[in-house]
Design an enzyme around this catalytic site. Structure first.
Site, PDB file in Angstrom:
ATOM      1  N   GLU A 120       0.925  -1.170   0.096  1.00 18.21           N
ATOM      2  CA  GLU A 120      -0.283  -0.016   0.133  1.00 18.21           C
ATOM      3  C   GLU A 120       0.942   1.142   0.017  1.00 18.21           C
ATOM      4  O   GLU A 120       1.969   0.947   0.080  1.00 18.21           O
ATOM      5  CB  GLU A 120      -1.052  -0.060   1.191  1.00 18.21           C
ATOM      6  CG  GLU A 120      -2.021  -1.117   1.137  1.00 18.21           C
ATOM      7  CD  GLU A 120      -2.817  -1.329   2.241  1.00 18.21           C
ATOM      8  OE1 GLU A 120      -2.750  -0.326   3.165  1.00 18.21           O
ATOM      9  OE2 GLU A 120      -3.701  -2.104   2.339  1.00 18.21           O
ATOM     10  N   HIS A 243      -8.053   9.920   3.201  1.00 21.20           N
ATOM     11  CA  HIS A 243      -7.759   8.783   2.299  1.00 21.20           C
ATOM     12  C   HIS A 243      -7.990   9.302   0.847  1.00 21.20           C
ATOM     13  O   HIS A 243      -9.122   9.928   0.614  1.00 21.20           O
ATOM     14  CB  HIS A 243      -8.525   7.661   2.574  1.00 21.20           C
ATOM     15  CG  HIS A 243      -8.299   6.399   1.735  1.00 21.20           C
ATOM     16  ND1 HIS A 243      -8.262   6.178   0.496  1.00 21.20           N
ATOM     17  CD2 HIS A 243      -7.711   5.230   2.540  1.00 21.20           C
ATOM     18  CE1 HIS A 243      -7.744   4.760   0.447  1.00 21.20           C
ATOM     19  NE2 HIS A 243      -7.385   4.508   1.418  1.00 21.20           N
ATOM     20  N   ARG A 289      -0.320   8.440   1.702  1.00 23.07           N
ATOM     21  CA  ARG A 289      -1.463   8.941   1.215  1.00 23.07           C
ATOM     22  C   ARG A 289      -1.801  10.363   1.363  1.00 23.07           C
ATOM     23  O   ARG A 289      -2.720  10.873   0.684  1.00 23.07           O
ATOM     24  CB  ARG A 289      -2.711   8.156   2.228  1.00 23.07           C
ATOM     25  CG  ARG A 289      -2.657   8.121   3.368  1.00 23.07           C
ATOM     26  CD  ARG A 289      -3.684   7.450   4.114  1.00 23.07           C
ATOM     27  NE  ARG A 289      -3.743   6.115   3.680  1.00 23.07           N
ATOM     28  CZ  ARG A 289      -4.146   5.254   4.470  1.00 23.07           C
ATOM     29  NH1 ARG A 289      -4.755   5.311   5.483  1.00 23.07           N
ATOM     30  NH2 ARG A 289      -4.147   3.837   4.087  1.00 23.07           N
ATOM     31  N   HIS A 350     -10.630  10.288   6.849  1.00 20.72           N
ATOM     32  CA  HIS A 350     -10.393   8.709   6.991  1.00 20.72           C
ATOM     33  C   HIS A 350      -9.976   8.221   8.347  1.00 20.72           C
ATOM     34  O   HIS A 350     -10.416   7.548   8.726  1.00 20.72           O
ATOM     35  CB  HIS A 350      -9.570   8.259   5.882  1.00 20.72           C
ATOM     36  CG  HIS A 350      -9.272   6.762   6.006  1.00 20.72           C
ATOM     37  ND1 HIS A 350     -10.002   5.737   5.785  1.00 20.72           N
ATOM     38  CD2 HIS A 350      -7.873   6.143   6.213  1.00 20.72           C
ATOM     39  CE1 HIS A 350      -9.703   4.646   5.669  1.00 20.72           C
ATOM     40  NE2 HIS A 350      -8.430   4.807   6.094  1.00 20.72           N
ATOM     41  N   ARG A 385      -0.613   8.955   9.308  1.00 16.93           N
ATOM     42  CA  ARG A 385      -0.520   7.425   9.682  1.00 16.93           C
ATOM     43  C   ARG A 385      -0.352   6.695   8.085  1.00 16.93           C
ATOM     44  O   ARG A 385      -0.836   6.948   7.053  1.00 16.93           O
ATOM     45  CB  ARG A 385      -1.658   6.992  10.010  1.00 16.93           C
ATOM     46  CG  ARG A 385      -1.672   5.237  10.255  1.00 16.93           C
ATOM     47  CD  ARG A 385      -2.877   4.856  11.159  1.00 16.93           C
ATOM     48  NE  ARG A 385      -4.358   4.864  10.103  1.00 16.93           N
ATOM     49  CZ  ARG A 385      -4.786   4.178   8.964  1.00 16.93           C
ATOM     50  NH1 ARG A 385      -3.910   3.159   8.661  1.00 16.93           N
ATOM     51  NH2 ARG A 385      -5.802   4.421   8.484  1.00 16.93           N
TER      52      ARG A 385
HETATM   53  C1  SIN Z   1      -6.903   0.943   2.727  1.00 18.31           C
HETATM   54  O1  SIN Z   1      -7.248  -0.040   2.621  1.00 18.31           O
HETATM   55  O2  SIN Z   1      -6.668   1.849   2.008  1.00 18.31           O
HETATM   56  C2  SIN Z   1      -7.152   1.466   4.281  1.00 18.31           C
HETATM   57  C3  SIN Z   1      -6.134   1.256   5.108  1.00 18.31           C
HETATM   58  C4  SIN Z   1      -5.887   1.943   6.242  1.00 18.31           C
HETATM   59  O3  SIN Z   1      -6.320   2.840   6.363  1.00 18.31           O
HETATM   60  O4  SIN Z   1      -4.836   1.611   6.653  1.00 18.31           O
END
Ligand code: SIN
Length: 432
Positions: A120, A243, A289, A350, A385
């Protein structure tokens, strides 16, 4: 009639942090879990991505720490980052023992410790354990099942924490400490007094303060407010994380498109088809992010468009359907086949990076009040985060708080000191 109810441990909230803690301390005493709606109505249930842990041969604790510190923009506490990252493999093992199913390793696919590993934003390596695209739902399922079956756990659904009981508020001499909480039974409208030597706040964050959020309705920030009103220190509340990719559709309320879509090759594009992320960051679509959310915002402002597109149509449709079944089905219900059409997305509120400040044991500066999960500010996240560090933090700090609470149980039984005052308060409150 309003009642006083005595327990050894009081837990407010039934996501991963609350349940993991409850299951540990229930070995030694009676636990009440108070939760606003159904037990599984929590932000944990909505977590799609997964839980970050160093399990792959080409990964290291140093790398995970570095990625966490970079995402946190210089404001993480390094000792906390090290503490959490090093405990990740052990909490993953505990979750598996509790019955959580993570996707197993597959031949020729990236894996570690016997599990498939995703990637991610902000992670330099593949280190996300997941259950397809519904990891939180799987974690919640396993833990709620265990909690319901446990003879020492009483689950109070449709019950809302109103305020914390403190010795100061009750006029008891000595340093202020937490002794439980006033709890509204949403069905009867009565406020009951739940007393316990140790209380854990695990009520989640405050994303619902925003109109556009990936959070469930229960994420109202009430635990942070309760902690603050009772005198606990709160910190970093200015750091609300957005997010980058929530589904943009008039009928889609709060639906996240996990970063794992970009981890598997999804590309952000403008409506005109321009893949813009390489212009903003060397990691392009896999930048942290906050960088991606700001890049999208700047593209929207520049173009005047209402959304950008997340395109994964170049991947094998069978893989996309298998890896992201929840997103595939939900988007299809709005007429978008993600194997053939790009997904319209916008950033949305988020994650509350700040909260009630805790030490490494998860204890706040109001003695006997612990906090774990999104309600807390442990120092792990800093200003932003890192993806999939939230479920990890829930489990690590719930575990630390449980360890310390068990030690505390024998020392602190303030409930015996307050009943007379308490009964008076409850009478006063409920007769109004
Ligand atoms: C996501 O799946 O993009 C969110 C995961 C997260 O907020 O850590």
């Amino acid at each position: 009639m309003a009642e006083q109810r005595d327990f050894d441990f009081l837990v407010l909230g039934s996501g991963l942090a609350g349940l993991f803690y409850a299951l540990r301390v229930a070995e030694r005493g009676r636990v009440a879990i108070v939760t606003k709606r159904a037990a599984d109505d929590s932000a944990t249930s909505w977590a799609q991505g997964g839980i970050a842990a160093v399990l792959a041969d080409d990964d290291s604790f140093d790398d995970h720490q570095r990625d966490t510190l970079t995402a946190g923009a210089g404001l993480c506490h390094e000792d906390v980052v090290q503490y959490v990252v090093e405990r990740a493999p052990a909490v993953v093992e505990s979750l598996v023992k509790l019955g959580v199913h993570f996707d197993p390793a597959e031949e020729d696919a990236p894996s570690g410790g016997g599990f498939a590993l995703g990637r991610e934003g902000g992670h330099g390596r593949r280190r996300i354990l997941h259950h397809r695209d519904a990891t939180g739902r799987e974690v919640e399922r396993a833990l709620v099942e265990r909690a319901r079956a446990h003879p020492n756990i009483a689950l109070f659904e449709q019950h809302l924490g109103v305020d914390l009981v403190t010795t100061l508020r009750s006029g008891i001499a000595g340093p202020n400490r937490c002794a439980g909480a006033y709890v509204l039974d949403a069905k009867t409208n009565l406020v009951h007094c739940f007393l316990a030597p140790v209380t854990l706040l695990a009520t989640g964050g405050g994303g619902k303060v925003y109109l556009y959020t990936s959070n469930p309705d229960v994420a109202s920030g009430d635990g942070i407010a309760m902690g603050y009103r009772a005198g606990a220190t709160v910190a970093n509340l200015e750091f609300m994380q957005f997010h980058p990719t929530c589904l943009f559709h008039p009928q889609a309320k709060s639906f996240l498109i996990t970063e794992a879509v970009r981890g598997e090759g999804g590309i952000l594009k403008t409506l005109a088809g321009d893949a813009f992320m390489p212009r903003y960051h060397a990691m392009a679509d896999l930048a942290p992010r906050d960088v991606v959310a700001r890049a999208i915002d700047s593209e929207l402002k520049r173009s005047g468009n209402e959304c950008v597109l997340l395109d994964i149509t170049h991947k094998d449709p069978a893989f996309v359907r298998e890896r992201f079944p929840t997103i595939y089905e939900r988007c299809l219900s709005f007429g978008i086949d993600i194997t053939r059409q790009p997904i319209p997305v916008v950033p949305a509120a988020h994650y509350t990076c700040g909260g009630v400040r805790t030490d490494l044991h998860g204890e706040t500066d109001l003695p006997n009040l612990f906090a774990a999960g999104e309600v807390s500010c442990t120092g792990l996240h800093g200003a932003n985060r890192l993806a999939s560090n939230s479920l990890l933090e829930c489990a690590v700090f719930a575990d630390a708080a449980a360890e310390e609470s068990l030690k505390r149980l024998d020392e602190a039984r303030p409930s015996a000191e307050v009943p007379a005052w308490q009964a008076q308060w409850v009478r006063g409150a409920t007769s109004r």
